[in-house]
Design a protein around this motif. Structure first.
Motif, PDB file in Angstrom:
ATOM      1  N   PHE A  79       0.839  -1.202  -0.123  1.00 57.54           N
ATOM      2  CA  PHE A  79       0.099   0.128   0.105  1.00 57.54           C
ATOM      3  C   PHE A  79       0.788   1.383  -0.075  1.00 57.54           C
ATOM      4  O   PHE A  79       0.494   2.283  -0.663  1.00 57.54           O
ATOM      5  CB  PHE A  79      -0.878   0.001   1.205  1.00 57.54           C
ATOM      6  N   CYS A  80       1.981   1.127   0.889  1.00 56.39           N
ATOM      7  CA  CYS A  80       2.822   2.621   0.810  1.00 56.39           C
ATOM      8  C   CYS A  80       3.426   2.733  -0.760  1.00 56.39           C
ATOM      9  O   CYS A  80       3.585   3.787  -1.017  1.00 56.39           O
ATOM     10  CB  CYS A  80       4.037   2.279   1.648  1.00 56.39           C
ATOM     11  N   GLN A  81       3.401   1.422  -1.690  1.00 55.33           N
ATOM     12  CA  GLN A  81       4.158   1.708  -2.725  1.00 55.33           C
ATOM     13  C   GLN A  81       3.209   2.144  -4.066  1.00 55.33           C
ATOM     14  O   GLN A  81       3.557   2.660  -5.039  1.00 55.33           O
ATOM     15  CB  GLN A  81       4.667   0.349  -3.136  1.00 55.33           C
ATOM     16  N   LYS A  82       1.909   2.349  -3.537  1.00 61.09           N
ATOM     17  CA  LYS A  82       0.843   2.928  -4.720  1.00 61.09           C
ATOM     18  C   LYS A  82       1.281   4.315  -4.854  1.00 61.09           C
ATOM     19  O   LYS A  82       1.137   5.218  -4.055  1.00 61.09           O
ATOM     20  CB  LYS A  82      -0.462   2.622  -3.928  1.00 61.09           C
ATOM     21  N   THR A  83       1.215   4.672  -5.990  1.00 61.13           N
ATOM     22  CA  THR A  83       1.479   5.931  -6.507  1.00 61.13           C
ATOM     23  C   THR A  83       0.199   6.412  -7.526  1.00 61.13           C
ATOM     24  O   THR A  83       0.393   7.807  -7.884  1.00 61.13           O
ATOM     25  CB  THR A  83       2.837   6.084  -7.370  1.00 61.13           C
ATOM     26  N   ASP A  84      -0.598   5.544  -7.800  1.00 57.35           N
ATOM     27  CA  ASP A  84      -1.536   5.870  -8.804  1.00 57.35           C
ATOM     28  C   ASP A  84      -2.886   5.915  -8.064  1.00 57.35           C
ATOM     29  O   ASP A  84      -3.863   5.465  -8.031  1.00 57.35           O
ATOM     30  CB  ASP A  84      -1.729   4.702  -9.881  1.00 57.35           C
ATOM     31  N   LEU A  85      -2.858   7.041  -7.121  1.00 62.39           N
ATOM     32  CA  LEU A  85      -3.817   7.376  -6.115  1.00 62.39           C
ATOM     33  C   LEU A  85      -5.042   8.020  -6.965  1.00 62.39           C
ATOM     34  O   LEU A  85      -4.850   9.006  -7.985  1.00 62.39           O
ATOM     35  CB  LEU A  85      -3.233   8.348  -5.174  1.00 62.39           C
ATOM     36  N   ILE A  86      -6.407   7.692  -6.530  1.00 62.77           N
ATOM     37  CA  ILE A  86      -7.657   8.342  -6.929  1.00 62.77           C
ATOM     38  C   ILE A  86      -7.736   9.595  -6.275  1.00 62.77           C
ATOM     39  O   ILE A  86      -7.901  10.698  -6.764  1.00 62.77           O
ATOM     40  CB  ILE A  86      -8.757   7.576  -6.974  1.00 62.77           C
ATOM     41  N   MET A  87      -7.540   9.595  -4.948  1.00 62.80           N
ATOM     42  CA  MET A  87      -7.562  10.807  -4.057  1.00 62.80           C
ATOM     43  C   MET A  87      -6.936  10.447  -2.823  1.00 62.80           C
ATOM     44  O   MET A  87      -6.633   9.216  -2.328  1.00 62.80           O
ATOM     45  CB  MET A  87      -9.050  11.014  -3.653  1.00 62.80           C
ATOM     46  N   GLU A  88      -6.615  11.384  -1.986  1.00 65.64           N
ATOM     47  CA  GLU A  88      -6.017  11.422  -0.659  1.00 65.64           C
ATOM     48  C   GLU A  88      -6.350  12.488   0.251  1.00 65.64           C
ATOM     49  O   GLU A  88      -6.760  13.752  -0.328  1.00 65.64           O
ATOM     50  CB  GLU A  88      -4.766  11.250  -0.756  1.00 65.64           C
ATOM     51  N   ASN A  89      -6.231  12.408   1.395  1.00 64.75           N
ATOM     52  CA  ASN A  89      -6.222  13.508   2.443  1.00 64.75           C
ATOM     53  C   ASN A  89      -5.009  13.360   3.273  1.00 64.75           C
ATOM     54  O   ASN A  89      -4.096  12.491   3.092  1.00 64.75           O
ATOM     55  CB  ASN A  89      -7.714  13.697   3.108  1.00 64.75           C
ATOM     56  N   ASP A  90      -5.028  14.094   4.444  1.00 68.55           N
ATOM     57  CA  ASP A  90      -3.820  14.066   5.265  1.00 68.55           C
ATOM     58  C   ASP A  90      -3.453  12.530   5.913  1.00 68.55           C
ATOM     59  O   ASP A  90      -2.259  12.220   6.126  1.00 68.55           O
ATOM     60  CB  ASP A  90      -4.017  15.021   6.252  1.00 68.55           C
ATOM     61  N   LEU A  91      -4.590  11.852   6.267  1.00 68.16           N
ATOM     62  CA  LEU A  91      -4.158  10.708   6.762  1.00 68.16           C
ATOM     63  C   LEU A  91      -4.711   9.206   6.221  1.00 68.16           C
ATOM     64  O   LEU A  91      -4.374   8.334   6.647  1.00 68.16           O
ATOM     65  CB  LEU A  91      -5.251  10.729   8.360  1.00 68.16           C
ATOM     66  N   ALA A  92      -5.421   9.304   5.092  1.00 68.18           N
ATOM     67  CA  ALA A  92      -5.868   8.304   4.363  1.00 68.18           C
ATOM     68  C   ALA A  92      -5.472   8.356   2.816  1.00 68.18           C
ATOM     69  O   ALA A  92      -5.417   9.456   2.323  1.00 68.18           O
ATOM     70  CB  ALA A  92      -7.234   8.121   4.617  1.00 68.18           C
ATOM     71  N   LYS A  93      -5.506   7.152   1.939  1.00 66.58           N
ATOM     72  CA  LYS A  93      -5.551   7.436   0.436  1.00 66.58           C
ATOM     73  C   LYS A  93      -6.354   6.448  -0.079  1.00 66.58           C
ATOM     74  O   LYS A  93      -6.867   5.272   0.482  1.00 66.58           O
ATOM     75  CB  LYS A  93      -4.039   7.320  -0.070  1.00 66.58           C
ATOM     76  N   ALA A  94      -6.871   6.460  -1.190  1.00 66.80           N
ATOM     77  CA  ALA A  94      -7.779   5.824  -2.189  1.00 66.80           C
ATOM     78  C   ALA A  94      -7.151   5.392  -3.641  1.00 66.80           C
ATOM     79  O   ALA A  94      -6.476   6.239  -4.096  1.00 66.80           O
ATOM     80  CB  ALA A  94      -9.056   6.600  -2.199  1.00 66.80           C
ATOM     81  N   PHE A  95      -7.071   4.072  -3.890  1.00 65.33           N
ATOM     82  CA  PHE A  95      -6.710   3.590  -4.901  1.00 65.33           C
ATOM     83  C   PHE A  95      -7.486   2.477  -5.477  1.00 65.33           C
ATOM     84  O   PHE A  95      -8.005   1.704  -4.610  1.00 65.33           O
ATOM     85  CB  PHE A  95      -5.279   3.597  -5.132  1.00 65.33           C
TER      86      PHE A  95
END
Length: 88
Positions: A8-24
């Motif tokens: 999950f840390c390696q994911k760079t193709d994020l859809i969206m993110e905020n300060d504490l979470a990310k979506a992909f």
């Protein structure tokens, strides 16, 4: 905290993110638009995630939903977390 061995840390193709979470997008989707929303720090289960980060994940889910609505026009949504080996 970023870990070199965390997929999950390696994911760079994020859809969206905020300060504490990310979506992909999930790499093995169950359906079109299958998205994972994870905290940026590491925890064993959702119940171990501090409330502020749980809230950030929920807020991000609320932002991702209209994006998915526009892109995929889903008929339904499933929201869940697998916790423990018997849960998958």
């Amino acid at each position: 905290m970023k870990k070199d061995d965390c997929v999950f840390c390696q994911k760079t193709d994020l859809i969206m993110e905020n300060d504490l979470a990310k979506a992909f997008y999930d790499h093995a989707p169950m359906a079109k638009g299958h998205v994972l929303i994870v905290p940026k720090d590491h925890y064993v289960t959702f119940f171990d995630v501090p409330k502020a980060e749980q809230q950030a994940m929920i807020e991000l889910m609320d932002e991702v939903k209209p994006f998915l609505d526009d892109k995929f026009h889903p008929r339904a949504y499933q929201i869940f977390s697998h916790i423990g080996a018997p849960a998958g």
